[in-house]
Scaffold this motif. Structure first.
Motif, short mmCIF file in Angstrom:
data_model
loop_
_atom_site.label_atom_id
_atom_site.label_comp_id
_atom_site.label_asym_id
_atom_site.label_seq_id
_atom_site.Cartn_x
_atom_site.Cartn_y
_atom_site.Cartn_z
N ARG A 420 0.85 -1.18 0.00
CA ARG A 420 0.00 0.00 0.00
C ARG A 420 0.89 1.24 0.00
N VAL A 421 0.68 2.10 -0.95
CA VAL A 421 1.46 3.34 -1.05
C VAL A 421 0.50 4.52 -0.89
N ARG A 422 0.72 5.29 0.19
CA ARG A 422 -0.19 6.40 0.47
C ARG A 422 0.19 7.63 -0.35
N THR A 423 -0.77 8.13 -1.07
CA THR A 423 -0.54 9.33 -1.88
C THR A 423 -0.01 10.47 -1.00
N SER A 424 -0.60 10.61 0.18
CA SER A 424 -0.21 11.71 1.06
C SER A 424 1.22 11.56 1.54
N LYS A 425 1.62 10.30 1.81
CA LYS A 425 2.99 10.07 2.30
C LYS A 425 4.00 10.39 1.20
N VAL A 426 3.71 9.96 -0.01
CA VAL A 426 4.63 10.21 -1.12
C VAL A 426 4.76 11.71 -1.36
N ASN A 427 3.62 12.41 -1.41
CA ASN A 427 3.68 13.86 -1.59
C ASN A 427 4.37 14.54 -0.42
N GLY A 428 4.13 14.01 0.79
CA GLY A 428 4.75 14.59 1.98
C GLY A 428 6.26 14.40 2.01
N LEU A 429 6.72 13.34 1.37
CA LEU A 429 8.15 13.08 1.33
C LEU A 429 8.81 13.90 0.22
N LEU A 430 8.13 14.01 -0.91
CA LEU A 430 8.72 14.68 -2.07
C LEU A 430 8.50 16.18 -2.04
N GLY A 431 7.46 16.63 -1.34
CA GLY A 431 7.12 18.05 -1.41
C GLY A 431 6.35 18.36 -2.69
N THR A 432 5.58 17.38 -3.15
CA THR A 432 4.81 17.54 -4.38
C THR A 432 3.32 17.53 -4.04
N SER A 433 2.47 17.77 -5.03
CA SER A 433 1.03 17.62 -4.83
C SER A 433 0.46 16.84 -6.01
N GLU B 216 28.91 17.37 6.38
CA GLU B 216 27.68 16.61 6.24
C GLU B 216 26.58 17.40 6.93
N GLY B 217 25.43 17.48 6.33
CA GLY B 217 24.30 18.18 6.96
C GLY B 217 23.19 17.20 7.28
N LEU B 218 22.49 17.45 8.36
CA LEU B 218 21.34 16.60 8.72
C LEU B 218 20.23 17.48 9.29
N VAL B 219 19.03 17.30 8.74
CA VAL B 219 17.85 17.96 9.29
C VAL B 219 16.82 16.89 9.57
N VAL B 220 16.28 16.86 10.78
CA VAL B 220 15.15 15.98 11.10
C VAL B 220 14.09 16.85 11.78
N ASP B 221 12.94 16.90 11.16
CA ASP B 221 11.88 17.74 11.72
C ASP B 221 10.56 17.19 11.19
N ARG B 222 9.46 17.81 11.61
CA ARG B 222 8.18 17.36 11.08
C ARG B 222 7.98 17.93 9.68
N GLY B 223 7.50 17.05 8.76
CA GLY B 223 7.10 17.53 7.45
C GLY B 223 8.22 17.98 6.54
N ILE B 224 9.43 17.50 6.79
CA ILE B 224 10.56 17.85 5.91
C ILE B 224 10.41 17.11 4.57
N THR B 225 10.63 17.80 3.47
CA THR B 225 10.44 17.20 2.15
C THR B 225 11.70 17.29 1.29
N LEU B 226 11.64 16.54 0.18
CA LEU B 226 12.72 16.62 -0.81
C LEU B 226 12.82 18.05 -1.37
N GLY B 227 11.68 18.73 -1.45
CA GLY B 227 11.68 20.13 -1.88
C GLY B 227 12.46 21.00 -0.90
N ASP B 228 12.32 20.69 0.41
CA ASP B 228 13.10 21.43 1.42
C ASP B 228 14.59 21.20 1.23
N LEU B 229 14.95 19.95 0.90
CA LEU B 229 16.36 19.64 0.66
C LEU B 229 16.89 20.46 -0.53
N ALA B 230 16.13 20.43 -1.63
CA ALA B 230 16.57 21.17 -2.82
C ALA B 230 16.69 22.66 -2.51
#
Lengths: 795, 332
Positions: A420-433, B216-230
């Protein structure tokens, strides 16, 4: 992994465009282009020619006169420096006006009086091989009817693009031409399909089951083992197109059987192995772990001793005839006498193969693919078909040599139930919508099964992606196909305060002070040679390296002294004798009891070449005042490696924190250092961990001060610091400053006595001192020094 | 009498103009203006004159006194400035005759690069974390999601140390162990960079050293994204290399991050230069440190420090960084 554009197009014919832009697309998909080459170009004007006559040059030994037919049926005369061709040979011939790949233009010229109307070419000269010694002989690779045709046409060479790709460890699929084509097609949005590989049915009545038997005794080691039999093989050479492709991708053509094996591996990513069936009794194979100490001679002729974690393929007598996934055995190798072949297409457990490869130090193209995780699905069957099809096409076997059917035995295959792949989790990880549908589109473009379930996806991992197991793995694929460049750039929203720690600030202060004091910062390599510590007068208890690059760099330092002495010696040998160096870096002391790691500390060293102990003490004083170190004392000691009568331990607030003084003569000499070296070495970490930095305010007196100079006759065995201590004690609170400003030895003083002259400053916070107050304080100082140190005022 | 006064003034002016030192000036001064001077004598005679004569003589007297006093001041000014001038002339100095230089010491190039990096990251809200150079397999590999059989282990070209079991203790092959130590000891949110020395079995040559420095950098927080990294990498690149320099991410692979990327920076000639690796902290790495990947997300990035020093000063041989030749050290 190298790939050719023409080969990629066999799986995705619509891949097209500017080679540089296609390379950018590959890089953006995670297949970084390390090198791109346009091949098969630059051969305009080079034709297939036939040698008609060879005759000696009348006036030269090292060239001969060759008559060739370059396609017009007439003899064309050229002079040639090579002698390897015979009349009737077919050769590549550069006609007048041809611009060679190296830029040289072929012109009509005379060589020692004989006309030369072109050039016979060596393989290296036209980029078709490495041979630059003789002329390239093409008899057998091209036919006489083609004489006069462009060489590209005669040899079937097409202009092509060769990319060398960096394939990461999590991309087993991209270790094949087909896999790269799948990714690139997805990136470009064009279709990808496998062509069908037609295989003759083979004679009726013969079945593979009668000829061979395969058992998997260790199902973890071997997930799948597919076997096929080919009869009555003929070993020859491969056709030019196959040899060209193998060469382009970096594999040397060997013979028609080995070449097909390699071709199938490169094309489909499935390594495979061929056994001489006649040398496998009963065609019986048993897949199991090795016995500890079991021996096998591998294909390279080396006898190898196995351990219980290695996998082997054994014959019916349980004798190992191959190391699973790593290298075949010599005993069943295909040879000129081979008639029937057993073909192995297997899936091996990646960790098992990795361990064996590492232990045996036997990396190979095949094991590299098994270690990443080969495809365990239908690709194995496809690779079998491709092998057989090519074997028939290339004349290795006739259609009758194909034995119907295949043995297909399974062990434990990777469990890849849909996740199961959650759309919200993927977007939350990538920063996408991205929408669920968009994600499904990206995933299905590279063969992932993606079924919409409510807001989320059930994703089936394809068999060619052993690396992909979790939701995060799938999220990475979505990000990759969406394109990292298309992800909006943001910054973390949390509010944070950046700062150096107090230690880091103090360490910077120490550097500033030392740079200000004229010292240059050095950073020698942290390794020592065996014996360096002993030469420095220290115990040889440095931690040693297991696999040092060179013996001279095999010990971890316990002191910064050897490295500094080497640096000084280096500079002295380059006519810079008086360097002042400092270094702040780690040393590695013996581990604390019960600890496994060394006791790693950060030390400060100051090395003053050509200067005395006093200068090192002055640096210590500078640091002590600047860092407000409490109660810095020099305790008499003979620290290892230091001058026995000019060195001391540095004690701060009652704790030994380092040493100061001069380097011992014999130690300096042992490192090739000439002259004195002032030396200070402090355990900076411990020092700054202790009390320091308390610069508390002291009111500045508004009342005038009185200065008094006192010269004492002090025995040599009484330290100046003690005299100073007594002065302070005698002077009490009115004494605000004491400074030693003159030291005298010589005439007018008894033996063993020197004169120390101090300037004392008396001052009160609340009134102007009277003459009698100053006199009384002066007297008290003199008396205290006399009583405590036995030193009298100089008369 | 008036005539006398005028003559005296003229005489005084003449002698003052001829005076060559202050003594002569004083003599003229007292001779003409002193108690026994001509002017004083004539002044005493004023009383005996009739009122008209007295007024004219008085005016003449004042006029003569003013003339003499002015001449004295002029002469004094002339003589004094001459004396000062002579004093200056006597100690004329050639300032280019310089024997002693004031010398400062020099920070090592790696320190300079490291400090600059630290300052930029501190400005971006990061703290500086440090860790040991000798590490266990747990910190260098296992906690970072690189199990013992993993092919990536081989690619680290690790230098091992004769402690513990074989291949249990090593010189850290990257600064990533500091990530683990930080996460073990600190609750999120975490914003750190970890500079330090790392080790590989690379033979020293113009572009390689077996011991080199990374950050080396490390960030751990709520809601961190790949967009934040970029975006964070972009901010850093602008702050460190300049606003005109761009950055980009390309998919890549590291066992301890997923998704993973390489990051490149743009160069003046329009090409891209690979600077380092980065990615979202792998859930297994967070779990290994007792951090719930459903609650927290993070990113990490790393790159070489020495290479920045090499680029900044166009060094053609990286071994200069460890030779400690003063002819090199004192250039910067």
């Amino acid at each position: 992994m190298k790939v050719l554009l023409s080969w990629l197009r066999e799986f995705a014919p619509d891949i097209d465009g500017d080679p540089v832009e296609l390379g950018e697309t590959l890089s953006a998909l995670g297949l970084a282009v390390e090198e791109m080459t346009i091949t098969g170009g630059g051969l305009d004007g080079i034709v297939l020619a036939k040698v008609l006559d060879l005759s000696p040059h009348p006036d030269a030994d090292k060239i001969q006169i060759v008559q060739v037919d370059a396609g017009d049926g007439e003899a064309t005369q050229v002079c040639c420096g090579a002698f390897n061709m015979s009349v009737g040979d077919l050769i590549p011939f550069a006609t007048i006006g041809t611009v060679m790949p190296d830029g040289m233009e072929i012109g009509r010229r005379k060589m020692r009086g004989q006309l030369s109307n072109g050039m016979c070419c060596a393989a290296a000269e036209i980029g078709l091989g490495c041979d630059d010694q003789g002329i390239m002989i093409l008899t057998g690779r091209a036919s006489e009817e083609q004489v006069g045709a462009p060489i590209t046409e005669a040899l079937g060479i097409e202009a092509d693009v060769l990319w060398d790709l960096e394939v990461n460890a999590n991309r087993p699929d991209a270790m094949s031409v087909a896999g790269v084509a799948r990714d690139l097609a997805a990136g470009l949005g064009v279709p990808f399909t496998f062509p069908g590989f037609d295989v003759p049915a083979g004679p009726i009545g013969k079945s593979v089951d009668d000829l061979t038997r395969i058992e998997i005794l260790d199902p973890v080691l071997c997930g799948r083992f597919v076997g096929r039999v080919l009869e009555n093989i003929t070993i020859g050479t491969s056709p030019a197109w196959m040899a060209n492709r193998l060469t382009s991708l970096g594999m040397r053509p060997i013979n028609s059987v080995v070449d097909i094996s390699n071709y199938v591996m490169l094309e489909l990513g499935q390594p495979n192995h061929t056994y001489d069936l006649g040398l496998v009794p009963g065609g019986h194979l048993r897949v199991r772990r090795a016995r500890e100490g079991e021996k096998i001679v591998t294909l390279d002729g080396v006898e190898r001793t196995l351990v219980a974690s290695d996998g082997v393929i054994a014959n019916g007598d349980d004798v190992a005839i191959g190391i699973a996934g790593v290298m075949g055995g010599a005993s069943t190798e295909i040879s000129d006498t081979t008639t029937d072949v057993l073909l192995e297409m297997a899936w091996w457990d990646p960790p098992s193969i990795s361990r064996s490869v590492k232990r045996l130090n036997l990396p190979s193209e095949a094991s590299g693919r098994f270690r990443r995780g080969a495809d365990w699905g239908v690709n194995i069957d496809r690779a079998c078909d491709r092998f057989v099809q090519l074997a028939v096409a290339n004349g290795v076997i006739s259609a009758d040599g194909v034995i119907a059917g295949r043995i297909d035995v399974e062990g434990e295959l990777p469990d890849r139930t849909p996740i199961r792949v959650r759309t919200s989790k993927v977007n939350g990880l990538l920063g996408t919508s991205l929408s669920t549908i968009e994600m499904a589109g990206h995933l299905s473009s590279i063969g992932f099964g993606a079924e919409v379930t409510g807001d989320d996806l059930d994703v089936a991992i394809p068999t060619w992606r052993w690396d992909a197991v979790t939701e995060t793995d799938v999220a990475e694929e979505v990000g990759r196909l969406h394109g990292y460049a298309n992800i909006e750039r943001t910054v973390p929203r949390g509010v944070q305060t950046g700062a150096l720690t107090s230690y880091q600030r103090d360490r910077r202060l120490v550097r500033e002070l030392l740079v200000g004091a004229g010292c240059d910062e050095t950073q020698p390599m942290p390794f020592l040679a065996p014996g360096d510590l002993a030469r420095a007068g220290m115990p040889e208890d440095g931690v040693t390296l297991t696999n040092p690059l060179v013996a001279d760099e095999s010990v971890l330092r316990t002191s910064l002294l050897p490295g500094q002495l080497k640096a000084i010696a280096y500079n002295q040998s380059h006519r810079n004798p008086d360097v002042s160096f400092f270094e702040i870096d780690h040393v590695f002391l013996a581990a604390e009891p019960g600890g496994i790691l060394p006791d790693e500390r950060e030390y400060l060293a100051v090395a003053l070449a050509g200067r005395e102990a006093g200068d090192a003490v002055a640096i210590l004083g500078l640091l002590g005042r600047s860092l407000a170190l409490p109660n810095v004392q020099l305790r008499p000691a003979v620290p290892p490696g230091l001058h026995p009568t000019r060195s001391a331990e540095v004690v701060v607030a009652g704790r030994v924190r380092g040493v100061v003084g001069e380097v011992a003569f014999e130690v300096a000499e042992a490192f090739g250092v000439s002259g004195r070296v002032g030396w200070l070495e402090l355990d900076l970490g411990a020092l700054l961990d202790g009390p320091h930095g308390n610069h508390r305010y002291r009111p500045v007196s508004k009342y005038p001060s009185s200065d008094v100079d006192l010269a004492f006759e002090v025995p040599e065995d009484v330290a100046a610091a003690r005299v100073e201590g007594s002065i302070h004690k005698g002077g009490g609170s009115l004494l605000t400053e004491v400074r030693l400003f003159d030291v005298y030895r010589g005439a007018g003083l008894p033996d063993g006595v020197r004169s120390l002259t101090y300037r004392l400053r008396f001052q009160a916070d609340d009134h102007t001192l009277t003459d009698s107050e100053v006199a009384a304080a002066r007297r008290a100082c003199i008396d205290m020094v006399a009583r405590q140190q036995g030193a009298v005022l100089r008369g | 009498m008036i005539e006398q006064l005028r003559n005296a003034a003229s005489e005084a002016e003449k002698r003052l103009a001829e005076a060559t030192d202050l003594d002569q000036l004083s003599a003229v001064d007292s001779e003409f203006l002193g108690k026994k001077s001509v002017l004083t004598g004539l002044k005493k005679q004023l009383g005996g004159l009739d009122p008209d004569q007295r007024r004219n003589a008085g005016q003449a007297l004042n006029e003569a006194r003013r003339r003499i006093e002015t001449a004295v001041i002029e002469a004094r000014t002339r003589l004094e400035s001459g004396a000062l001038h002579a004093r200056y002339e006597a100690e004329r100095l050639d300032l280019t005759e310089q024997l002693e230089q004031i010398e400062r010491g020099h920070y090592h190039l790696v320190t300079q690069a490291r400090d600059r990096l630290e300052d930029v990251f501190v400005g971006m809200g990061f703290r500086i974390a440090e860790g040991p150079e000798v590490e266990t397999a747990w910190y260098n590999f296992e906690a970072l999601n690189i199990p013992e059989w993993h092919p990536a282990r081989g690619s680290f070209d690790t230098i091992f140390v004769d402690l513990g079991e074989p291949e249990e203790v090593m010189l850290r092959s990257h600064t990533s162990p500091v990530q683990i130590r930080t996460m073990e000891n600190q609750e999120p949110p975490i914003y750190i960079v970890a500079p330090g020395r790392t080790f590989r079995t690379d033979t020293a040559d113009a572009t390689h050293l077996p011991a080199f420095n990374q950050i080396e950098g490390l960030v751990v927080d709520r809601g961190i994204t790949l967009g934040d990294l970029a975006g964070t990498i972009d901010s850093f690149v602008h702050a460190f290399f300049g606003g005109e320099v761009k950055s980009r991410l390309r998919p890549s692979y590291f066992p301890f991050t997923e998704p993973s990327a390489e990051f490149d920076i743009s160069t003046a000639d329009g090409t891209w230069l690979e600077l380092g690796g980065c990615g979202m902290v792998h859930p297994n790495v967070l779990r290994n440190c007792g951090i719930d990947p459903e609650q927290w997300q993070g990113f990490a990035f790393g790159f070489g420090i020495d290479r920045l020093a090499v680029m900044r000063h166009q060094l053609d041989d990286i071994r200069e960084l460890v030779n400690n030749d003063v002819r090199f050290l004192r250039q910067f």
